[in-house]
Design an enzyme around this catalytic site. Structure first.
Site, short mmCIF file in Angstrom:
data_model
loop_
_atom_site.label_atom_id
_atom_site.label_comp_id
_atom_site.label_asym_id
_atom_site.label_seq_id
_atom_site.Cartn_x
_atom_site.Cartn_y
_atom_site.Cartn_z
N HIS A 105 3.13 6.30 -5.50
CA HIS A 105 2.61 6.58 -6.84
C HIS A 105 1.77 7.88 -6.79
CE1 HIS A 105 0.66 4.47 -10.62
NE2 HIS A 105 1.51 5.41 -10.97
N HIS B 287 1.68 2.13 -3.51
CA HIS B 287 0.59 2.92 -4.10
C HIS B 287 0.68 4.37 -3.63
CE1 HIS B 287 -1.71 -0.21 -6.06
NE2 HIS B 287 -2.00 -0.86 -4.95
N GLU C 285 0.83 -1.21 0.00
CA GLU C 285 0.00 0.00 0.00
C GLU C 285 0.86 1.26 0.00
OE1 GLU C 285 -2.99 -0.25 -0.79
OE2 GLU C 285 -3.21 -2.40 -0.45
ZN ZN Z 1 -2.72 -2.81 -4.72
#
Ligand code: ZN
Length: 694
Positions: free
Chosen positions: A488, A485, A482
């Site tokens: 990102h 992410h 996570e």
């Molecule tokens: Zn994911």
């Protein structure tokens, strides 16, 4: 009069914190002043404002150009985005009856709102005109991409259909939004209503201290102070299944866990699944596709169902063989211990732990004290610092939605503010199960230098007061996932909101997250951050070695339970008719066709498969494996460079993957990073499989 207008009349408010400028620190939503009652009027106001903005764009007498159409669209709906981000953060991580009720009301209104916009004829005429002229418009590469993505989104939403088809499609979308919300609320209700209360030492047999402590905390949270409770949260069930010596209790919990949404009665999801499947088929047909899977995959890296099936089946055979071999080895342990039974699904994790001990000399109780939540968070931060130069400083006094939420300010190597990171790590009954990343605000540069507010939500079992929370190795991996992410979102460096951060194709979005998991299992990280919770001593070298060597252990099981879910998802969405559809029969038939081992259950059975019925992964659950083909190959770039923090490789990864959002086609981005597209070979190696001979 629309339902929306009635809501305005019912509770219009002039003092709504959701609708005022958020002037607090970093523009964080004022969670301390937001009440559930504020959302109805805020949504109504934001829908109306967005609609007026879009109507003005559509009716603009000036000739369409990028600025007055696409850029204007990108600027519109700012208030709605803000209200939605706050609402869905709460409905996911800290819901209550009032929010659940609003969620049910808003879902069809939101679908109706977006139908009106995406099916607006005058607006689409402008977008289509620009799209046809796109090569003559002197646009930057990013602008051209944003124009193309708008065109794709409008077309896929039915903007080019005739009025009758539009009307039917709009009705389908509204109904699907209702079903989607009801599905996830039913799963939550089944999870909230279940608690296996363990009474006395007999019921606790086999459970190590950390599992008992978590069960005490779960009991506390449910108002059963002094007792021990196992909940249906993965972080609670899985350790229980792994350690409990009580086969009868393992069976009981396991059956409840896999029966979520399948228990008959008010929270049963089966009828809604049949209706959803039928409506998705109809929607795909209206849009010119033979099945929903064809429709869904046309806007994905994979592009076709055949490409997806080919990858899943390539992994399936070797994974199944590996799992069956492990099953036989575990059955032998059952026999050797004098157990007179066939291994069942609720036994797998218990005997897998014994098999791991025998094969890898590794057990959870030895490893766990080295994985403290706070140190693993630090490890994730450290990795981001080594790779991308980011630093994280804890902040206090920032409004949050629950006392457990922690906030950090993120700065780059030059000391510039990059955004905020919110970590909401602990399970509670007001939270949906699973782990996810979301944002309260996305990065963009269209309306100023807007810095992101990024959230990670997890469901770890909280330790008691004064005790450090300990993670399983899988929990630690989830945290890294996570956080990948989150990066990102945090590193996003684009101009337009539409393509910011994780607003990318689903089978690309898991690359930054899964790739990040690789750093957790590196000696460079473990030596520094896997320190014993009592003594502070670093993890012993031989234990570290055994942990790394065990990385392919049980991969057969993990791959089988995942791939079965992905194949059932694909099969389900390749249906051309839903007449007489029965999900129970369908699930059995689909699993028997692939030879699902009787001892393994799908990672997500259809009745609680939120990814595909309530989460945007319909016909796209394969995305994790698709992205994993890339992450296995991408990490090899660091290994080939001889340094897992190699600065040049990290810079390239930043420039082509983490900072780019949806700036370019994913295949182009990957090729820019690695010089070529990957094959599945690295993935087979990573999971420790040799290819099946037949
Ligand atoms: Zn994911």
């Amino acid at each position: 009069m629309t339902q929306q207008n009635q809501i305005v009349a019912a509770d219009a408010g002039t003092d709504n914190p959701l609708l005022r400028d958020w002037s607090g620190p970093f523009g964080v939503p004022p969670f301390d002043r937001i009440e559930p009652g504020h959302f109805r009027s805020a949504f109504a106001h934001a829908f109306a404002e967005h609609e007026a903005e879009v109507a003005a764009i559509a009716a603009d007498p000036a000739t369409p150009n990028f600025a007055n159409t696409i850029e204007a669209l990108e600027r519109s709906g700012d208030e709605l985005t803000r209200v939605e981000n706050v609402f869905y953060a709460l409905s996911g991580a800290h819901t209550n009856d009032a929010i659940l009720a609003i969620e049910r009301e808003i879902a069809p209104l939101s679908a109706k709102h977006w139908n009106r916009i995406r099916m607006d004829e005058a607006l689409f005429r402008r977008i289509d005109m620009l799209h046809r002229a796109r090569d003559r418009l002197a646009l930057s590469a990013e602008q051209k991409r944003v124009l193309e993505r708008h065109h794709v989104k409008f077309t896929r939403a039915g903007a080019a259909l005739d009025p009758a088809a539009k009307q039917r499609l709009a009705a389908i979308n509204e109904r699907l939004a209702v079903l989607d919300t009801a599905f996830s609320q039913n799963v939550l209700a089944d999870e909230q209503s279940y608690a296996l209360v363990l009474d006395g030492e007999q019921d606790l047999a086999g459970l190590p201290d950390f599992v008992r402590a978590a069960a005490r905390e779960a009991a506390d949270e449910r108002g059963l102070a002094g007792k021990h409770v196992v909940t249906l949260s993965r972080s609670s069930v899985e350790p229980f299944l792994q350690f409990s010596a009580r086969r009868d209790l393992r069976e009981k919990t396991f059956r409840a866990w896999i029966a979520r949404g399948d228990g008959g009665g008010a929270t049963d999801n089966k009828a809604m699944i049949a209706e959803t499947v039928a409506l998705r088929i109809e929607r795909a047909r209206l849009l010119g596709y033979p099945t929903f899977a064809h429709y869904r995959l046309a806007d994905a890296m994979a592009k076709t169902p055949e490409a997806v099936r080919s990858l899943l089946e390539r992994m399936w055979a070797p994974a199944r063989m590996s799992a069956l071999a492990d099953r036989d080895a575990m059955q032998a342990i059952v026999q050797a211990e004098g157990g007179n039974f066939e291994l069942a699904p609720w036994d797998w994790r218990y005997y897998a732990a014994k098999l791991r001990k025998a094969r890898c000399d590794l057990d959870e109780a030895t490893v766990k004290p080295y994985f403290q939540l706070d140190r693993i968070i630090e490890a994730a931060f450290y990795t981001a610092n080594r790779l991308f130069g980011l630093s994280f400083a804890p902040l206090t006094g920032i409004p949050v939605w629950h006392d457990d939420v922690r906030v950090w300010e993120v700065r780059d190597a030059a000391g510039r503010h990059r955004g905020l990171f919110f970590g909401d790590y602990f399970a509670r009954s007001s939270k949906h199960s699973g782990a996810w990343m979301t944002s309260l605000r996305d990065q963009q540069k269209l309306t100023g230098d807007i810095r992101p507010l990024i959230v990670n939500v997890m469901n770890f079992c909280k330790a008691g007061d004064g005790e450090p929370t300990l993670l399983s190795f899988d929990d630690a991996k989830t945290l890294f996932h996570e956080f990948g992410h989150a990066l990102h979102g945090l590193l996003s460096d684009v101009t337009y909101p539409l393509i910011s951060g994780t607003s990318v194709l689903t089978d690309w979005v898991e690359l930054p997250s899964q790739l990040y998991e690789h750093w957790l299992l590196r000696p460079e990280i473990l030596r520094r951050f896997a320190v014993h919770c009592d003594t502070g001593a670093p993890i012993p070298e031989d234990l570290l070695r055994r942990l790394i060597d065990a990385r392919t252990f049980n991969q057969g099981f993990i791959t089988v339970e995942y791939t079965a879910s992905a194949l059932v998802d694909l099969d389900l969405h390749l249906q051309t008719s839903a007449e007489g559809f029965d999900i129970t029969r369908f699930e059995q038939a689909s699993l028997s066709r692939i030879g699902m081992p009787a001892e393994i259950v799908m990672r997500h059975r259809p009745t609680h498969f939120g990814h595909i019925f309530a989460g945007g992964y319909a016909a796209a659950y394969y995305s994790y494996m698709w992205s994993e083909v890339m992450d296995a190959d991408a990490f090899a770039a660091f290994e080939e460079a001889g340094d897992v923090f190699d600065p040049a490789t990290a810079k390239s990864l930043h420039d082509h993957v983490y900072s780019t959002g949806g700036l370019r086609d994913p295949a182009e981005l990957y090729t820019a990073f690695r010089g070529r597209l990957p094959t599945a070979d690295a993935l087979l190696r990573k999971r420790g499989f040799s290819e099946a001979p037949a």
